[in-house]
Scaffold this active site. Structure first.
Site, PDB file in Angstrom:
ATOM      1  N   TYR A   1      -4.051  -7.018 -12.750  1.00  0.00           N
ATOM      2  CA  TYR A   1      -3.949  -6.846 -11.292  1.00  0.00           C
ATOM      3  C   TYR A   1      -5.328  -7.035 -10.661  1.00  0.00           C
ATOM      4  O   TYR A   1      -5.467  -7.698  -9.625  1.00  0.00           O
ATOM      5  CB  TYR A   1      -3.398  -5.442 -11.048  1.00  0.00           C
ATOM      6  CG  TYR A   1      -3.296  -4.959  -9.620  1.00  0.00           C
ATOM      7  CD1 TYR A   1      -2.343  -5.466  -8.757  1.00  0.00           C
ATOM      8  CD2 TYR A   1      -4.117  -3.925  -9.168  1.00  0.00           C
ATOM      9  CE1 TYR A   1      -2.226  -4.970  -7.459  1.00  0.00           C
ATOM     10  CE2 TYR A   1      -4.010  -3.419  -7.882  1.00  0.00           C
ATOM     11  CZ  TYR A   1      -3.057  -3.942  -7.027  1.00  0.00           C
ATOM     12  OH  TYR A   1      -2.939  -3.444  -5.751  1.00  0.00           O
TER      13      TYR A   1
ATOM     14  N   SER B   1      -7.785  -4.243  -2.607  1.00  0.00           N
ATOM     15  CA  SER B   1      -7.690  -3.005  -3.382  1.00  0.00           C
ATOM     16  C   SER B   1      -9.078  -2.649  -3.894  1.00  0.00           C
ATOM     17  O   SER B   1      -9.941  -3.540  -4.009  1.00  0.00           O
ATOM     18  CB  SER B   1      -6.748  -3.215  -4.576  1.00  0.00           C
ATOM     19  OG  SER B   1      -6.751  -2.090  -5.423  1.00  0.00           O
TER      20      SER B   1
HETATM   21  N1  LIG Z   1      -0.312   1.760  -3.210  1.00  0.00           N
HETATM   22  C1  LIG Z   1      -1.543   1.628  -3.660  1.00  0.00           C
HETATM   23  O1  LIG Z   1      -2.069   2.530  -4.348  1.00  0.00           O
HETATM   24  C2  LIG Z   1      -2.361   0.419  -3.321  1.00  0.00           C
HETATM   25  C3  LIG Z   1      -3.732   0.482  -3.549  1.00  0.00           C
HETATM   26  C4  LIG Z   1      -4.517  -0.618  -3.253  1.00  0.00           C
HETATM   27  C5  LIG Z   1      -3.946  -1.754  -2.710  1.00  0.00           C
HETATM   28  N2  LIG Z   1      -2.600  -1.797  -2.506  1.00  0.00           N
HETATM   29  C6  LIG Z   1      -2.059  -3.032  -1.935  1.00  0.00           C
HETATM   30  O2  LIG Z   1      -1.466  -2.757  -0.686  1.00  0.00           O
HETATM   31  C7  LIG Z   1      -0.378  -3.659  -0.451  1.00  0.00           C
HETATM   32  C8  LIG Z   1       0.879  -2.873  -0.127  1.00  0.00           C
HETATM   33  O3  LIG Z   1       1.178  -2.060  -1.257  1.00  0.00           O
HETATM   34  P1  LIG Z   1       2.198  -0.837  -1.243  1.00  0.00           P
HETATM   35  O4  LIG Z   1       1.522   0.269  -1.935  1.00  0.00           O
HETATM   36  O5  LIG Z   1       2.779  -0.614   0.096  1.00  0.00           O
HETATM   37  O6  LIG Z   1       3.277  -1.446  -2.256  1.00  0.00           O
HETATM   38  P2  LIG Z   1       4.850  -1.215  -2.397  1.00  0.00           P
HETATM   39  O7  LIG Z   1       5.205   0.148  -1.963  1.00  0.00           O
HETATM   40  O8  LIG Z   1       5.162  -1.652  -3.792  1.00  0.00           O
HETATM   41  O9  LIG Z   1       5.430  -2.285  -1.367  1.00  0.00           O
HETATM   42  C9  LIG Z   1       5.177  -3.642  -1.595  1.00  0.00           C
HETATM   43  C10 LIG Z   1       5.577  -4.423  -0.383  1.00  0.00           C
HETATM   44  O10 LIG Z   1       5.324  -5.805  -0.653  1.00  0.00           O
HETATM   45  C11 LIG Z   1       6.547  -6.495  -0.503  1.00  0.00           C
HETATM   46  N3  LIG Z   1       6.646  -7.628  -1.405  1.00  0.00           N
HETATM   47  C12 LIG Z   1       6.462  -7.656  -2.739  1.00  0.00           C
HETATM   48  N4  LIG Z   1       6.700  -8.885  -3.224  1.00  0.00           N
HETATM   49  C13 LIG Z   1       7.057  -9.645  -2.151  1.00  0.00           C
HETATM   50  C14 LIG Z   1       7.422 -10.996  -1.993  1.00  0.00           C
HETATM   51  N5  LIG Z   1       7.524 -11.834  -3.020  1.00  0.00           N
HETATM   52  N6  LIG Z   1       7.707 -11.438  -0.747  1.00  0.00           N
HETATM   53  C15 LIG Z   1       7.641 -10.626   0.314  1.00  0.00           C
HETATM   54  N7  LIG Z   1       7.303  -9.331   0.224  1.00  0.00           N
HETATM   55  C16 LIG Z   1       7.021  -8.856  -0.997  1.00  0.00           C
HETATM   56  C17 LIG Z   1       7.640  -5.480  -0.796  1.00  0.00           C
HETATM   57  O11 LIG Z   1       8.861  -5.932  -0.277  1.00  0.00           O
HETATM   58  P3  LIG Z   1      10.306  -5.445  -0.863  1.00  0.00           P
HETATM   59  O12 LIG Z   1      10.621  -4.154  -0.159  1.00  0.00           O
HETATM   60  O13 LIG Z   1      11.224  -6.552  -0.546  1.00  0.00           O
HETATM   61  O14 LIG Z   1      10.136  -5.246  -2.350  1.00  0.00           O
HETATM   62  C18 LIG Z   1       7.057  -4.281  -0.075  1.00  0.00           C
HETATM   63  O15 LIG Z   1       7.254  -4.365   1.313  1.00  0.00           O
HETATM   64  C19 LIG Z   1      -0.269  -4.512  -1.712  1.00  0.00           C
HETATM   65  O16 LIG Z   1      -0.948  -5.730  -1.519  1.00  0.00           O
HETATM   66  C20 LIG Z   1      -0.969  -3.666  -2.767  1.00  0.00           C
HETATM   67  O17 LIG Z   1      -1.460  -4.456  -3.819  1.00  0.00           O
HETATM   68  C21 LIG Z   1      -1.797  -0.730  -2.783  1.00  0.00           C
END
Ligand SMILES: NC(=O)c1ccc[n+]([C@@H]2O[C@H](COP(=O)([O-])OP(=O)(O)OC[C@H]3O[C@@H](n4cnc5c(N)ncnc54)[C@H](OP(=O)(O)O)[C@@H]3O)[C@@H](O)[C@H]2O)c1
Length: 239
Positions: free
Chosen positions: A155, A141
């Site tokens: 975070y 991130s």
């Molecule tokens: N969105 C942003 O603005 C942003 C920015 C920078 C970095 N990121 C990073 O990008 C990555 C993906 O984020 P996203 O935005 O797609 O988040 P999201 O919409 O909240 O989705 C999170 C994903 O991680 C899975 N997950 C969470 N805890 C888990 C666990 N214990 N075991 C297995 N799977 C788990 C969730 O599965 P479930 O469906 O089962 O809950 C879901 O598929 C993350 O690492 C996040 O920190 C996101």
């Protein structure tokens, strides 16, 4: 003559954690489109609508289970016989300041955002090395590059560690042909961002654009290694 590449995966095999929704789901769809064979790690495995006849392996994966990565890699190898790339995408955000948080919060963040990706790389290491061009993408991130606010501070602690993890894997694997990248986006239009900002979605990075970036990173040759890839939807001072 320079030829356009239309099928960059060409049967290579990638494991993607947290592929159920958000960024992970978008990366899975893009890599499938590029010809990758996929093993998708999800807490509740469900075949994506686009999957059709494509070779998609589903695995019940919970990143909070310390044995889960070894089981997943074994199952993926049984399905495909090789692993060319891992995309450690599953992630957790707890919007607390470092003063509000307790040890349980930081343990949970480190478990999912740092320890699980390390275990996944470790479990898949041998097959990654065997390909001569193994790839590791850690969804870190911009919060792994700077602390933007008090509420994202906790975070950030985990995502700084995730960036360091990508660099550490890069060092461990470089002479073995493994290349690791920390992908560092700002706000991406997913459930996670929606839960922490009221920024309009059309002003956030589209997960499909991030997926195209990951596809490109996985496809670059060993001699065009990218250690960090920062992605902005708004002006940042440095990244
Ligand atoms: N969105 C942003 O603005 C942003 C920015 C920078 C970095 N990121 C990073 O990008 C990555 C993906 O984020 P996203 O935005 O797609 O988040 P999201 O919409 O909240 O989705 C999170 C994903 O991680 C899975 N997950 C969470 N805890 C888990 C666990 N214990 N075991 C297995 N799977 C788990 C969730 O599965 P479930 O469906 O089962 O809950 C879901 O598929 C993350 O690492 C996040 O920190 C996101």
């Amino acid at each position: 003559m320079i030829q356009a590449q239309t099928n960059t995966g060409s049967g290579r095999v990638a494991l993607i954690s947290g592929a159920s929704r958000g960024i992970g789901a978008a990366i899975a769809a893009e890599l499938a489109r590029q010809g990758w064979r996929l093993s998708l790690g999800m807490r509740k495995p469900e075949l994506p609508a686009w999957a059709g006849e494509r070779q998609v392996h589903l695995h019940a994966y919970d990143a909070s289970d310390a044995e889960a990565e070894a089981r997943w890699v074994e199952a993926a190898l049984a399905a495909f016989g090789r692993i060319d790339a891992i995309v450690a995408n599953a992630g957790l955000m707890i919007p607390k300041t470092v003063i509000e948080a307790d040890d349980q919060d930081i343990d949970a963040l480190l478990d999912i955002n740092v320890k699980a990706p390390r275990r996944l790389a470790k479990a898949a290491w041998e097959p990654l090395v065997q390909t001569g061009r193994g790839r590791v993408v850690i969804l870190a991130s911009l919060s792994g590059k700077r602390v933007k606010s008090a509420r994202s501070g906790l975070y950030s602690v985990s995502k700084f560690a995730a960036v360091a993890l990508a660099h550490a894997i890069r060092h461990a694997g470089f002479d073995l042909g493994v290349r690791a990248t920390a992908v560092c986006p700002g706000f991406v239009a997913t459930d996670m961002a929606r839960s922490i900002t009221d920024r309009p979605e059309d002003l956030m990075t589209d997960p499909r654009d991030l997926a195209r970036i990951v596809s490109m990173l996985l496809d670059l040759p060993n001699e065009a290694s990218v250690a960090e890839f920062a992605v902005n939807c708004q002006l940042e001072e440095f990244f």
